[in-house]
Design a protein around this motif. Sequence first.
Motif, PDB file in Angstrom:
ATOM      1  N   TYR A  98      -6.564  17.249  22.151  1.00 30.98           N
ATOM      2  CA  TYR A  98      -6.414  15.900  21.879  1.00 30.98           C
ATOM      3  C   TYR A  98      -6.245  15.700  20.311  1.00 30.98           C
ATOM      4  N   ALA A  99      -7.018  16.325  19.509  1.00 30.27           N
ATOM      5  CA  ALA A  99      -6.445  16.310  18.149  1.00 30.27           C
ATOM      6  C   ALA A  99      -4.940  16.310  17.806  1.00 30.27           C
ATOM      7  N   LEU A 100      -4.140  16.974  18.431  1.00 28.34           N
ATOM      8  CA  LEU A 100      -2.928  17.313  18.071  1.00 28.34           C
ATOM      9  C   LEU A 100      -2.215  16.251  19.109  1.00 28.34           C
ATOM     10  N   ARG A 101      -2.449  15.907  20.184  1.00 28.32           N
ATOM     11  CA  ARG A 101      -1.863  15.056  21.163  1.00 28.32           C
ATOM     12  C   ARG A 101      -2.196  13.566  21.311  1.00 28.32           C
ATOM     13  N   GLY A 102      -3.258  13.224  20.608  1.00 32.74           N
ATOM     14  CA  GLY A 102      -4.050  11.938  20.829  1.00 32.74           C
ATOM     15  C   GLY A 102      -3.218  10.770  20.494  1.00 32.74           C
ATOM     16  N   ASP A 103      -2.556  10.991  19.388  1.00 34.53           N
ATOM     17  CA  ASP A 103      -1.486   9.771  18.778  1.00 34.53           C
ATOM     18  C   ASP A 103      -0.122   9.735  19.697  1.00 34.53           C
ATOM     19  N   ALA A 104       0.384  10.576  20.121  1.00 35.86           N
ATOM     20  CA  ALA A 104       1.280  10.570  20.999  1.00 35.86           C
ATOM     21  C   ALA A 104       1.174   9.899  22.389  1.00 35.86           C
ATOM     22  N   LEU A 105      -0.130  10.272  23.098  1.00 41.38           N
ATOM     23  CA  LEU A 105      -0.599   9.729  24.231  1.00 41.38           C
ATOM     24  C   LEU A 105      -1.089   8.464  23.955  1.00 41.38           C
ATOM     25  N   SER A 106      -1.490   7.795  23.019  1.00 45.86           N
ATOM     26  CA  SER A 106      -2.055   6.448  22.553  1.00 45.86           C
ATOM     27  C   SER A 106      -0.783   5.517  22.477  1.00 45.86           C
ATOM     28  N   ALA A 107       0.190   6.399  21.891  1.00 46.18           N
ATOM     29  CA  ALA A 107       1.563   5.386  21.581  1.00 46.18           C
ATOM     30  C   ALA A 107       2.444   5.435  22.802  1.00 46.18           C
TER      31      ALA A 107
ATOM     32  N   GLN B  88      -6.521  18.801  14.050  1.00 46.26           N
ATOM     33  CA  GLN B  88      -6.021  17.756  13.430  1.00 46.26           C
ATOM     34  C   GLN B  88      -5.163  18.067  12.206  1.00 46.26           C
ATOM     35  N   GLN B  89      -5.371  19.091  11.531  1.00 40.87           N
ATOM     36  CA  GLN B  89      -4.675  19.550  10.582  1.00 40.87           C
ATOM     37  C   GLN B  89      -3.385  20.456  10.694  1.00 40.87           C
ATOM     38  N   LEU B  90      -3.277  20.624  12.047  1.00 44.66           N
ATOM     39  CA  LEU B  90      -1.927  21.403  12.530  1.00 44.66           C
ATOM     40  C   LEU B  90      -1.011  20.599  13.029  1.00 44.66           C
ATOM     41  N   ARG B  91      -1.282  19.432  12.805  1.00 44.16           N
ATOM     42  CA  ARG B  91       0.052  18.320  13.381  1.00 44.16           C
ATOM     43  C   ARG B  91       1.442  18.844  12.669  1.00 44.16           C
ATOM     44  N   SER B  92       1.366  18.990  11.396  1.00 48.20           N
ATOM     45  CA  SER B  92       2.660  19.077  10.849  1.00 48.20           C
ATOM     46  C   SER B  92       3.228  20.484  11.112  1.00 48.20           C
ATOM     47  N   ALA B  93       2.234  21.476  11.517  1.00 47.65           N
ATOM     48  CA  ALA B  93       2.874  22.729  11.947  1.00 47.65           C
ATOM     49  C   ALA B  93       3.619  22.689  13.190  1.00 47.65           C
ATOM     50  N   LEU B  94       2.772  21.793  14.072  1.00 43.92           N
ATOM     51  CA  LEU B  94       3.572  21.448  15.296  1.00 43.92           C
ATOM     52  C   LEU B  94       4.777  20.773  15.482  1.00 43.92           C
ATOM     53  N   GLU B  95       5.062  19.900  14.450  1.00 39.88           N
ATOM     54  CA  GLU B  95       6.480  19.363  14.233  1.00 39.88           C
ATOM     55  C   GLU B  95       7.566  20.244  13.873  1.00 39.88           C
ATOM     56  N   GLN B  96       6.853  21.252  13.266  1.00 44.27           N
ATOM     57  CA  GLN B  96       7.834  22.407  12.673  1.00 44.27           C
ATOM     58  C   GLN B  96       8.128  23.443  13.606  1.00 44.27           C
ATOM     59  N   GLN B  97       7.297  23.764  14.554  1.00 44.87           N
ATOM     60  CA  GLN B  97       7.502  25.059  15.385  1.00 44.87           C
ATOM     61  C   GLN B  97       6.571  24.702  16.538  1.00 44.87           C
ATOM     62  N   PRO B  98       6.744  25.169  17.910  1.00 44.44           N
ATOM     63  CA  PRO B  98       5.982  25.203  18.880  1.00 44.44           C
ATOM     64  C   PRO B  98       4.683  25.927  18.813  1.00 44.44           C
TER      65      PRO B  98
ATOM     66  N   ARG C 257       5.932  21.989  23.753  1.00 48.73           N
ATOM     67  CA  ARG C 257       5.825  22.387  22.482  1.00 48.73           C
ATOM     68  C   ARG C 257       4.361  22.913  22.187  1.00 48.73           C
ATOM     69  N   LEU C 258       3.415  22.358  22.831  1.00 44.95           N
ATOM     70  CA  LEU C 258       1.940  22.906  22.594  1.00 44.95           C
ATOM     71  C   LEU C 258       1.588  23.639  24.065  1.00 44.95           C
TER      72      LEU C 258
END
Length: 217
Positions: free
Chosen positions: A160-169, A104-114, A16-17
């Motif tokens: 990491y700004a975009l994937r950090g939360d998913a990696l940590s979780a 880090q402000q692109l997270r919502s965009a990543l949820e909507q589209q690759p 997706r990224l």
Amino acid sequence: ERAARYRAVLARRTRRLVVVIEDCHDPHNATAVVRTADAFGLQEVHVTTARSAFKVNPKVSQGSHLHIDLQVHHSIELAYAALRARGYRILVSDLKAGATVGPQQLRSALEQQPLALVFGSESDGVSAAASAAADGFFLLPMVGFPQSLNLSVSVATSVYALRGDALSAGSGGDLSLDEQRALYELWVRRQRGEAADIVMQRLTGRSGEELDAFNAP
């Protein structure tokens, strides 16, 4: 142990990224990007070679190039066309374009589209063509005297700004099971060569029924 590791890594991989590196003349930095992508769970890295050839530095890669889909394009236009055909939104790191959005402000965009994040060489940045054809821009906010970072550091920080939360979780990836199986077999063959081919042939079974080595305990 290696088989278990392969399965664990594949379960958290994402397409997706993706990262696009435009004409990086330094093979050390370009290869470091490949290693960064592997470390943070990205399955694809795209490289363009209109002005600079690309060659993996195995000492820097430490084997990461064997586990990443490294796609080389002769021009940024061809890279964009291939990505857009698969539904990616293309965002370029370009200070000259007046970007105001951090990764880090692109997270919502990543949820909507690759998303495909595009980075240029350290000396020249991205080309005018790369910026002109982009869907948007982003930057890494800085408060010190430098206005840019090393290429591989910029990529690592952005990803990491975009994937950090998913990696940590410990979140799972988005590769289908069939794709995970295909990559698993590819990685085994790259690791073991002809010996792996013989084993894979035996796993088909004389009866023609495929043995599911991928899901075996």
